[in-house]
Design an enzyme around this catalytic site. Structure first.
Site, PDB file in Angstrom:
ATOM      1  N   ASP A 195       0.852  -1.187   0.000  1.00 58.04           N
ATOM      2  CA  ASP A 195       0.000   0.000   0.000  1.00 58.04           C
ATOM      3  C   ASP A 195       0.891   1.240   0.000  1.00 58.04           C
ATOM      4  OD1 ASP A 195      -2.860   1.133   0.523  1.00 58.04           O
ATOM      5  OD2 ASP A 195      -1.542   2.181   1.940  1.00 58.04           O
ATOM      6  N   ILE A 196       0.528   2.235  -0.823  1.00 55.58           N
ATOM      7  CA  ILE A 196       1.299   3.480  -0.907  1.00 55.58           C
ATOM      8  C   ILE A 196       0.927   4.344   0.298  1.00 55.58           C
ATOM      9  CG2 ILE A 196       1.752   5.536  -2.273  1.00 55.58           C
ATOM     10  CD1 ILE A 196       1.075   3.953  -4.760  1.00 55.58           C
TER      11      ILE A 196
ATOM     12  N   GLU B 187      -4.794   2.337  -4.155  1.00 52.15           N
ATOM     13  CA  GLU B 187      -3.341   2.442  -4.163  1.00 52.15           C
ATOM     14  C   GLU B 187      -2.676   1.178  -3.654  1.00 52.15           C
ATOM     15  OE1 GLU B 187      -4.692   4.050  -0.171  1.00 52.15           O
ATOM     16  OE2 GLU B 187      -5.389   3.995  -2.228  1.00 52.15           O
TER      17      GLU B 187
ATOM     18  N   ASN C 119      -2.842  12.937  -3.635  1.00 52.79           N
ATOM     19  CA  ASN C 119      -3.927  13.323  -4.552  1.00 52.79           C
ATOM     20  C   ASN C 119      -4.446  14.711  -4.232  1.00 52.79           C
ATOM     21  OD1 ASN C 119      -4.056  11.159  -6.306  1.00 52.79           O
ATOM     22  ND2 ASN C 119      -5.404   9.966  -4.983  1.00 52.79           N
TER      23      ASN C 119
ATOM     24  N   ASP D  94      -2.081   9.317 -10.332  1.00 54.71           N
ATOM     25  CA  ASP D  94      -2.008   8.224 -11.310  1.00 54.71           C
ATOM     26  C   ASP D  94      -0.572   7.976 -11.755  1.00 54.71           C
ATOM     27  OD1 ASP D  94      -4.724   7.998 -11.153  1.00 54.71           O
ATOM     28  OD2 ASP D  94      -5.135   9.150 -12.993  1.00 54.71           O
TER      29      ASP D  94
END
Length: 634
Positions: A481-482, A524, A489, A498
């Protein structure tokens, strides 16, 4: 050019002329025989007369009379002798006249003296109208008047007897008859010629002219049939024959017309049968090609179906690759040396076909002017014919079909049309297969990152879990997971988010094995399925991936804590942490949340009790549902 002799002329020369010649020859023979008989008779008469006169000269002369008075009186009494004797003389040995009925000639030299070389036997000569005789005179009876008569001839009796007038009249009559026969024969020949012309030659010419017109094809002509002779009957028979021929010609025309109609129908039927066979072939090709949407299977079917049904001994399929080049995808017979060979547009026959979007036919590849290259053919093949047909779909070239035969000029025009139709069918099938591949790729692939999506992920995970349970090998998963992705964002926009997702995915994808499956789990989050990897090794892989992301210069971001994008990773292994797929996913998700609670940018291996942590229970409706875990984290 001169006309050939007519029948009448032939008859005239073969009948009248021989008759005339026979008459002339006969009359000439009679004339000649009469002439010879007349001359012989004159000759004999002259000889007898000479003998008679010679005997008369031996008669004694009476007293008191002139010498040889009996001869003179005999000549006077026999006037006929005087009439028939042209000349009578007694010549001396030197040729002078010693005695003559005409005393005035006595002593003169006679013209016949040239014949008197010396006294000798009797001599006679006959010419055309007279006979001349020389006979010696003098014997013992003449010694009374001529002392030397017993030893030497006293002279020569010269007698010239003219041909009797009756004999000349007879000869002239025969000559006149001969001329008359000649004139009569000429008149007869002329009359026969005119008669033959009017009654034979002219009707035959008319009949011949009619026959010639009939020979030239004018069956409506008719010959003249006036009269009842054989020519008229021949003309009637000829007209009847022409009438029959006209009827037969009309029947022939009708039969020929019917035959042409039947032939046209048969030709149309044969053409229809050929078209039906072509349509059946196209239907079979379309049915076989459209029964699958998998491109490799489709190419394999094309490679085996087309050569088998179309009797093509050498066949290959070329498709346009990503670089825009023509690449050999499949060949028949199979030749690994040719598969993968590429051609530029315009290169060789296939390149020209693709560039012009039209079929290129090379009747003889051995001709220098054919325009083919050695790369167009199989190695060692330098003769035969080649046909390259492009596969065009909506004005887009998808590839080229190459047909080759070892015979020169072995593709007929009808075959070219059929093979073009086959290429159109193949183009549609290839296009459908490409669209299907693209649809499958879009269905199983995340369009943003290009890695498998969630559906493909769980299909792959089921296969790996089933294999691990069958063979007793481990399988591990990494949940990635980021960190702080929502802040990224909000601060830089969704486009930057993106781009961050793509870069993180590229970094992870470049550092995993080909047998491993990296997929986008959602939002993500990514999941990595490691086949036959233990928990400890999976942890090491997670650390390697975490460091790669944290150290990548492409992932620097001023809006992130520390100025760089990082990831948190949770590790779970089957059967060490869970006996089933769903529980293993829950364990990896719990380990990921443990990394988040531990400060992020770290790797955490699952440990019992992590799935019941209070912070996880807030958003979990079902701990085994991955979508619910994703919602709770968001």
């Amino acid at each position: 050019m001169p006309h050939p002799p007519s029948v009448g002329r032939k008859l005239l020369w073969s009948i009248a002329l021989p008759g005339l010649l026979a008459a002339l020859v006969g009359l000439g023979h009679f004339w000649w025989e009469a002439r010879r008989a007349t001359r012989d008779a004159t000759h004999d008469e002259a000889m007898v007369l000479a003998e008679f006169l010679g005997a008369a000269f031996r008669l004694p002369t009476p007293e008191g009379q002139a010498p040889h008075a009996p001869v003179a009186s005999l000549l006077g009494a026999r006037s006929r002798l005087v009439d028939t004797t042209a000349e009578l003389n007694i010549l001396s040995p030197d040729g002078r006249i010693r005695w003559s009925p005409r005393p005035q000639e006595v002593g003169q030299r006679h013209p016949a003296a040239a014949l008197l070389t010396s006294p000798g036997p009797q001599w006679a000569r006959s010419d055309k109208h007279q006979t001349e005789v020389l006979r010696p005179l003098g014997d013992a009876s003449c010694e009374g008047c001529h002392p030397d008569a017993g030893t030497t001839p006293v002279g020569m009796l010269h007698l010239r007897v003219a041909e009797p007038a009756v004999h000349r009249e007879l000869t002239d009559a025969l000559g006149g008859a001969l001329a008359a026969v000649l004139a009569l024969g000429s008149i007869l020949i002329l009359a026969i010629g005119v008669s033959l012309h009017f009654f034979l030659t002219r009707p035959l010419r008319r009949l011949t002219a009619a026959m010639r017109r009939a020979e030239e094809g004018d069956l409506l002509v008719r010959a003249e049939t006036g009269g009842t002779d054989e020519l008229a009957q021949l003309g009637s028979a000829f007209n009847a024959m022409l009438a029959r021929l006209t009827s037969m010609k009309a029947e022939e025309i009708d039969t020929h017309r019917d035959l042409q109609a039947t032939r046209s129908k048969l030709s149309a039927k044969e053409e229809l049968e050929e078209r039906m066979a072509d349509l059946a072939l196209l239907f079979d090709v379309a049915h076989s090609l459209n029964s699958t949407l998998e491109l490799p299977e489709l190419l394999a079917r094309i490679t085996h179906l087309v050569p088998e049904r179309l009797h093509i001994p050498d066949f290959s399929i070329m498709l346009v690759n990503a670089e825009g080049q023509l690449e050999v995808k499949s060949t028949f017979p199979e030749d690994p040396r040719l598969e993968g060979v590429t051609f530029q547009a315009g290169e060789g026959a296939c390149g020209r076909a693709a560039a012009t979007q039209r079929g290129v036919y090379v009747p003889d590849v051995g001709e220098p002017s054919s325009g083919y290259t050695q790369r167009d053919l199989r190695p060692g093949q330098d003769r035969g014919s080649m046909l390259c047909v492009p596969m065009v779909h909506t004005n887009t070239v998808l590839g080229v079909l190459n047909f080759q035969r070892p015979e020169v000029a072995s593709f007929a025009p009808e075959e070219l049309e059929l093979l073009t139709a086959v290429a159109d069918q193949v183009a549609s099938a290839v296009k459908n297969a490409l669209l299907h591949s693209e649809a499958v790729r879009l269905t199983l692939t995340d369009p943003l990152t290009g890695v498998p999506n969630r559906r493909h992920l769980f299909s792959r995970l089921e296969l790996e879990v089933a294999r691990a349970q069958r063979y007793g090998t481990p399988v591990s998963i990494l949940m990635v997971d980021i960190d702080h992705f929502k802040k990224l964002n909000d601060a830089e926009g969704h486009r930057a988010g993106d781009e961050a997702l793509r870069r993180v995915c590229d970094t992870l994808r470049g550092r995993v094995r080909k047998v491993d499956t990296l997929a986008r789990y959602g939002g993500e989050e990514f999941m990595l399925v490691l086949s036959n990897v233990s928990k400890e090794d999976a942890y090491e892989v997670g650390e390697k991936l975490r460091r790669a992301v944290a150290e990548s210069p492409l992932l620097a971001s001023p809006t992130q804590p520390g100025g760089h994008i990082t990831v948190s990773i949770g590790v779970a292994t089957l059967p060490t942490d869970a006996p089933a797929q769903d529980l293993m996913v829950d364990c990896a998700d719990a380990a990921l949340y443990a990394s988040k609670r531990g400060g992020r940018n770290r790797v955490t291996a699952y440990a019992p009790g992590m799935e019941v942590h209070p912070s996880r229970e807030r958003g979990l409706a079902r701990p085994h549902d991955p979508s619910a875990a994703h919602v709770a984290k968001a």
